[in-house]
Scaffold this motif. Structure first.
Motif, mmCIF file in Angstrom:
data_model
loop_
_atom_site.group_PDB
_atom_site.id
_atom_site.type_symbol
_atom_site.label_atom_id
_atom_site.label_comp_id
_atom_site.label_asym_id
_atom_site.label_seq_id
_atom_site.Cartn_x
_atom_site.Cartn_y
_atom_site.Cartn_z
ATOM 1 N N LYS A 532 0.824 -1.211 0.000
ATOM 2 C CA LYS A 532 0.000 0.000 0.000
ATOM 3 C C LYS A 532 0.855 1.256 0.000
ATOM 4 C CE LYS A 532 -3.777 2.241 2.538
ATOM 5 N NZ LYS A 532 -4.688 2.129 3.715
ATOM 6 N N ALA A 533 1.870 1.303 0.846
ATOM 7 C CA ALA A 533 2.725 2.488 0.935
ATOM 8 C C ALA A 533 3.561 2.674 -0.320
ATOM 9 C CB ALA A 533 3.626 2.380 2.165
ATOM 10 N N ARG A 534 4.073 1.579 -0.851
ATOM 11 C CA ARG A 534 4.876 1.674 -2.074
ATOM 12 C C ARG A 534 4.033 2.166 -3.249
ATOM 13 N NH1 ARG A 534 7.937 -3.502 -4.645
ATOM 14 N NH2 ARG A 534 5.781 -4.244 -4.570
ATOM 15 N N ALA A 535 2.796 1.686 -3.346
ATOM 16 C CA ALA A 535 1.912 2.117 -4.426
ATOM 17 C C ALA A 535 1.532 3.589 -4.273
ATOM 18 C CB ALA A 535 0.658 1.254 -4.445
ATOM 19 N N SER A 538 4.532 5.615 -5.639
ATOM 20 C CA SER A 538 4.773 5.543 -7.090
ATOM 21 C C SER A 538 3.554 5.898 -7.919
ATOM 22 C CB SER A 538 5.227 4.130 -7.464
ATOM 23 O OG SER A 538 4.181 3.200 -7.253
ATOM 24 N N LYS A 539 2.381 5.906 -7.270
ATOM 25 C CA LYS A 539 1.099 6.131 -7.966
ATOM 26 C C LYS A 539 0.801 5.014 -8.963
ATOM 27 C CE LYS A 539 0.693 10.192 -5.950
ATOM 28 N NZ LYS A 539 1.963 10.238 -5.224
ATOM 29 N N ALA A 540 1.475 3.887 -8.811
ATOM 30 C CA ALA A 540 1.259 2.750 -9.702
ATOM 31 C C ALA A 540 0.224 1.811 -9.089
ATOM 32 C CB ALA A 540 2.565 2.008 -9.952
ATOM 33 N N LEU A 541 -0.315 0.931 -9.912
ATOM 34 C CA LEU A 541 -1.312 -0.040 -9.466
ATOM 35 C C LEU A 541 -0.811 -1.431 -9.821
ATOM 36 C CD1 LEU A 541 -4.120 -0.811 -8.374
ATOM 37 C CD2 LEU A 541 -5.009 -0.464 -10.707
ATOM 38 N N ILE A 551 0.420 -1.402 -13.601
ATOM 39 C CA ILE A 551 0.018 -0.262 -14.426
ATOM 40 C C ILE A 551 0.572 1.007 -13.798
ATOM 41 C CG2 ILE A 551 -1.960 0.966 -15.419
ATOM 42 C CD1 ILE A 551 -3.607 -1.613 -14.797
ATOM 43 N N ASP A 552 1.167 1.883 -14.610
ATOM 44 C CA ASP A 552 1.719 3.120 -14.063
ATOM 45 C C ASP A 552 0.618 4.155 -13.850
ATOM 46 O OD1 ASP A 552 1.191 4.407 -16.492
ATOM 47 O OD2 ASP A 552 3.282 4.459 -17.129
ATOM 48 N N LYS A 553 0.990 5.309 -13.348
ATOM 49 C CA LYS A 553 0.009 6.331 -12.982
ATOM 50 C C LYS A 553 -0.773 6.860 -14.175
ATOM 51 C CE LYS A 553 3.553 9.982 -13.042
ATOM 52 N NZ LYS A 553 3.055 10.686 -14.216
ATOM 53 N N ASP A 554 -0.251 6.638 -15.388
ATOM 54 C CA ASP A 554 -0.922 7.120 -16.594
ATOM 55 C C ASP A 554 -1.728 6.041 -17.307
ATOM 56 O OD1 ASP A 554 0.221 9.732 -16.338
ATOM 57 O OD2 ASP A 554 2.110 8.907 -17.092
ATOM 58 N N GLY A 555 -1.846 4.865 -16.705
ATOM 59 C CA GLY A 555 -2.644 3.806 -17.300
ATOM 60 C C GLY A 555 -1.900 2.930 -18.279
ATOM 61 N N LYS A 556 -0.580 3.036 -18.320
ATOM 62 C CA LYS A 556 0.200 2.192 -19.228
ATOM 63 C C LYS A 556 0.642 0.939 -18.487
ATOM 64 C CE LYS A 556 2.703 3.885 -22.465
ATOM 65 N NZ LYS A 556 3.750 4.583 -23.272
ATOM 66 N N VAL A 557 0.492 -0.205 -19.162
ATOM 67 C CA VAL A 557 0.904 -1.477 -18.585
ATOM 68 C C VAL A 557 2.431 -1.549 -18.593
ATOM 69 C CG1 VAL A 557 0.833 -3.987 -18.854
ATOM 70 C CG2 VAL A 557 -1.226 -2.620 -19.289
ATOM 71 N N THR A 558 3.016 -1.748 -17.412
ATOM 72 C CA THR A 558 4.477 -1.799 -17.300
ATOM 73 C C THR A 558 5.005 -3.225 -17.202
ATOM 74 O OG1 THR A 558 4.273 -1.496 -14.898
ATOM 75 C CG2 THR A 558 4.632 0.477 -16.243
ATOM 76 N N SER A 559 4.159 -4.189 -16.846
ATOM 77 C CA SER A 559 4.564 -5.595 -16.857
ATOM 78 C C SER A 559 3.320 -6.457 -16.906
ATOM 79 C CB SER A 559 5.410 -5.945 -15.622
ATOM 80 O OG SER A 559 4.628 -5.905 -14.450
ATOM 81 N N LEU A 583 -16.227 2.842 -19.680
ATOM 82 C CA LEU A 583 -15.991 4.066 -18.916
ATOM 83 C C LEU A 583 -14.516 4.453 -19.010
ATOM 84 C CD1 LEU A 583 -18.033 3.238 -15.686
ATOM 85 C CD2 LEU A 583 -18.773 4.614 -17.651
ATOM 86 N N THR A 584 -14.247 5.755 -19.044
ATOM 87 C CA THR A 584 -12.868 6.228 -19.123
ATOM 88 C C THR A 584 -12.038 5.630 -17.986
ATOM 89 O OG1 THR A 584 -13.589 8.292 -20.122
ATOM 90 C CG2 THR A 584 -11.397 8.271 -19.147
ATOM 91 N N TYR A 585 -10.830 5.198 -18.309
ATOM 92 C CA TYR A 585 -9.989 4.513 -17.332
ATOM 93 C C TYR A 585 -9.510 5.428 -16.226
ATOM 94 C CZ TYR A 585 -5.823 2.698 -15.092
ATOM 95 O OH TYR A 585 -4.901 2.320 -14.147
ATOM 96 N N ASP A 586 -9.591 4.949 -15.005
ATOM 97 C CA ASP A 586 -8.763 5.383 -13.889
ATOM 98 C C ASP A 586 -8.612 4.189 -12.966
ATOM 99 O OD1 ASP A 586 -10.928 5.310 -12.015
ATOM 100 O OD2 ASP A 586 -11.479 7.349 -12.549
ATOM 101 N N GLN A 587 -7.727 4.281 -11.988
ATOM 102 C CA GLN A 587 -7.410 3.117 -11.167
ATOM 103 C C GLN A 587 -8.626 2.611 -10.395
ATOM 104 O OE1 GLN A 587 -3.951 3.698 -8.721
ATOM 105 N NE2 GLN A 587 -2.569 4.038 -10.455
ATOM 106 N N ASP A 588 -9.403 3.529 -9.823
ATOM 107 C CA ASP A 588 -10.568 3.100 -9.048
ATOM 108 C C ASP A 588 -11.600 2.409 -9.925
ATOM 109 O OD1 ASP A 588 -9.531 4.013 -6.664
ATOM 110 O OD2 ASP A 588 -10.497 5.985 -6.807
#
Length: 657
Positions: A532-535, A538-541, A551-559, A583-588
């Motif tokens: 939780k703290a690391r995310a 970094s704002k990553a999911l 997924i990074d903070k901008d919605g790009k898949v990083t792995s 629906l438009t993407y966001d993390q939630d």
């Protein structure tokens, strides 16, 4: 009836000509030319344990913080009668476990003697070697060069900013071939910007203005004694000849509270209590609080290089996840520097290192980094349990473990060079750190159970790493030495235990230490404290354990995890998630959709459709996943408050000051 066909005149002429050519000139059947190999000529002498005559003077101007350039002047004695001097740039660097010397960052290399330019050539086989032609009677040559520190992360690790620098001597110096590096004497001097403070483990510091010099030392010790310097700096005494030397982007970032500073003093006490000996005369924990200079965690015998996020001290609780590097690197003074695998110690920085036992050097050190962090309070126990859960959870869904052993990952630093991989879950990375730590956790719990709690891996640490108090040389070891010492602590078939878990692929997930320690791996819909703290930072999911992507903070898949639900749907690294179920993407929105797609009691589930963009194509894919959000946690296996084996392992052991 006579044949009336007549050949064309040109064809007749060609046939007549061919019939009159000499036999050797006639067209022969085609063949492939097969060359023979040109023998490789080795021109670089192997090192001998003999002194290099004279002392090298190494002078580095590190004042150009605008351009990140280190300007080097190195004066090198010439052995009597020599007509050629072979100089080496360090290639195989201690603590890097591979050939990491950044030769491409060394530029404008020039050699002179008596004011005259000397001819030099790069060795065509060993390109880290420079052969310099030396005029008769020359007593010394002067090398001038520039080490160009990267200015952006894409160029490599940034080592100089307008507020600080991390000077590593091996990146900006040459040394003479043919000698053990401990037999080469060096007099170092550095110029830093006015007003900066310089920290290093080197002895005999003398400063005049912005120029700092130290006593003559050997090249091995020099390379093992890097510099942190900065405009905003503070030094803290931690006791037992250990100092914490901090530099920061801004002065306010150095404002650590007394109770938090006390955890580092406890760390020193816990380290000495664990190992029962000291293998340094003094020690400097070099720390940079920065997001401008590149991150680092690198061990040395009497110091270590460490980096935290800028606000880690002043936002103490929120950055608990970020503080494990110092316990890890401090522990390396014993495990990795004093005791070192025999084939990982080399006489110079040209001889290749053999990494097979890194699961002891790094794997057990990773284990002790976790333990010392919890015992000292540098990190909370909950965060440490979260890190262990993160590692354990990873290896329950890791197809690369089926074909590749832990020991084989010790070769990764050599051939993979720590670059990103398309599917690391299949290829594996350097898991000798984390899976190695879980194996050592199991060893600890086997000893505790077998001795009714009277012994643990602490006893191995004292017996193996705590020998020869006061010695800060190197005592090498082999696999058999590890097994013998373990058997001296608690008789067990340790050779088979280690060969099975470390050298054999296709093993069950390494949960034995967790389960023997009275805990179990469970899955929850919320991340554990570490994740939780690391995310949050970094704002990553991370959805690695659910649909199988990060997924990074901008919605790009990083792995993407190999063979995961996302993988099967064609979602891979680099894909941009545009929408979730229309629906438009966001993390939630994505997390809610994964939860909604979870199979209900009646067996029904909502779809999970992602609209993704890859290059110039936008498509919608369906993810066949219905198990909800999942993050790994460690929980006590049975109710109660009595400390379990894992609780006892992580509890403080030092005597309170």
């Amino acid at each position: 009836m006579a044949n009336s066909f007549k050949a064309p005149a040109l064809l007749v002429a060609l046939l007549v000509t061919a019939s009159t050519l000499p036999a050797h000139a006639q067209v022969q059947p085609a063949t492939n030319t097969k060359p023979m190999a040109v023998p490789i000529v080795r021109q670089v002498p192997d090192p001998e344990d003999k002194p290099f005559p004279g002392t090298i003077r190494l002078d580095i101007d590190a004042t150009d913080v605008t351009r990140g350039a280190y300007r080097v002047t190195e004066t090198i004695p010439v052995p009597p009668g020599a007509t050629r001097l072979t100089l080496l740039y360090p290639q195989w660097l201690p603590g890097n476990h591979g050939p990491r010397g950044p030769l491409s960052e060394l530029a404008d290399v020039r050699f002179t003697a008596g004011g005259k330019v000397l001819t030099w050539t790069r060795d065509p086989v060993e390109v880290y070697a420079f052969h310099v032609d030396v005029p008769a009677g020359t007593s010394a040559i002067e090398a001038r060069m520039v080490h160009t520190s990267p200015l952006r992360d894409s160029e490599g690790r940034v080592t100089m900013t307008r507020e600080m620098l991390n000077l590593q001597w091996e990146k900006m110096s040459l040394y003479p071939a043919g000698h053990y590096v401990r037999q080469i004497r060096v007099q170092p001097t550095v110029a830093v910007p006015d007003g900066w403070t310089v920290f290093t483990a080197l002895d005999g510091k003398k400063q005049t203005g912005n120029r700092v010099s130290w006593d003559v030392t050997d090249y091995e010790t020099l390379v093992d004694s890097p510099i942190f310097a900065g405009l905003h700096a503070q030094r803290f005494f931690l006791g037992n000849s250990v100092w914490l030397d901090a530099i920061a982007d801004k002065p306010e970032l150095l404002a650590i509270k007394p109770e938090n500073l006390a955890t580092y003093r406890a760390l020193v006490d816990e380290g000495l209590a664990l190992y029962g000996a000291k293998h340094f005369d003094h020690y400097d924990l070099l720390l940079a609080l920065t997001d401008r200079m590149g991150g680092i965690g690198l061990e040395h015998h009497r110091s270590s290089e460490n980096q935290y996020e800028p606000r880690t001290w002043i936002d103490w609780a929120a950055n608990d996840w970020d503080r494990n590097v110092i316990p890890h690197e401090f522990s390396h003074s014993w495990d990795g520097k004093f005791r070192r695998p025999a084939k990982l110690w080399t006489p110079d920085y040209r001889q290749p290192m053999q990494d097979n036992l890194l699961w002891v050097y790094e794997g057990q050190d990773q284990f002790w980094g976790y333990v010392l962090a919890a015992r000292s309070g540098v990190q909370t126990k909950d965060t440490v349990l979260g890190m262990l859960a993160n590692n354990a959870g990873l290896f329950t869904q890791y197809p690369g473990r089926e074909w590749r052993s832990v020991e084989d990952t010790t070769h990764d630093p050599v051939f993979a060079a720590r670059k990103p991989k398309p599917f690391s879950s299949l290829a594996r990375n350097e898991e000798y750190y984390t899976e190695g730590a879980l194996v050592w956790l199991e060893a600890d719990q086997i000893i505790r159970q077998g001795t009714a709690g009277k012994k643990g891996l602490d006893d191995f640490a004292k017996a193996f790493f705590g020998i020869r108090d006061g010695d800060w040389g190197v005592v090498p070891y082999e696999f058999e030495d590890v097994v013998s010492t373990l058997n001296g602590v608690f008789p067990y078939d340790w050779a088979s235990f280690l060969k099975t878990r470390i050298q054999t692929p296709g093993q069950p997930a390494p949960l034995g230490g967790i389960e023997r320690g009275g805990y179990k791996l469970v899955w929850k819909a919320e991340p554990n404290p570490f994740d939780k703290a690391r995310a949050a930072d970094s704002k990553a999911l991370s959805l690695y354990h659910s649909i199988g992507v990060t997924i990074d903070k901008d919605g790009k898949v990083t792995s993407c995890r190999w063979d995961s639900a996302a993988f099967k749907a064609g979602v891979v690294s680099g894909v941009q998630i545009v929408a979730v179920n229309g629906l438009t993407y966001d993390q939630d929105t994505l997390k809610q959709a994964i939860t909604a797609a979870k199979t209900d009691a009646a067996g029904g589930a909502k779809p999970l459709d992602l609209t993704i963009r890859r290059d110039d194509r936008v498509t919608t894919v369906s993810i066949d996943y219905h198990d909800g959000l999942r993050w790994p946690w460690l929980e006590r296996a049975a109710p109660g408050t009595a400390p379990t084996g894992l609780d006892i392992l992580l509890s403080p052991k030092r005597t309170t000051r």
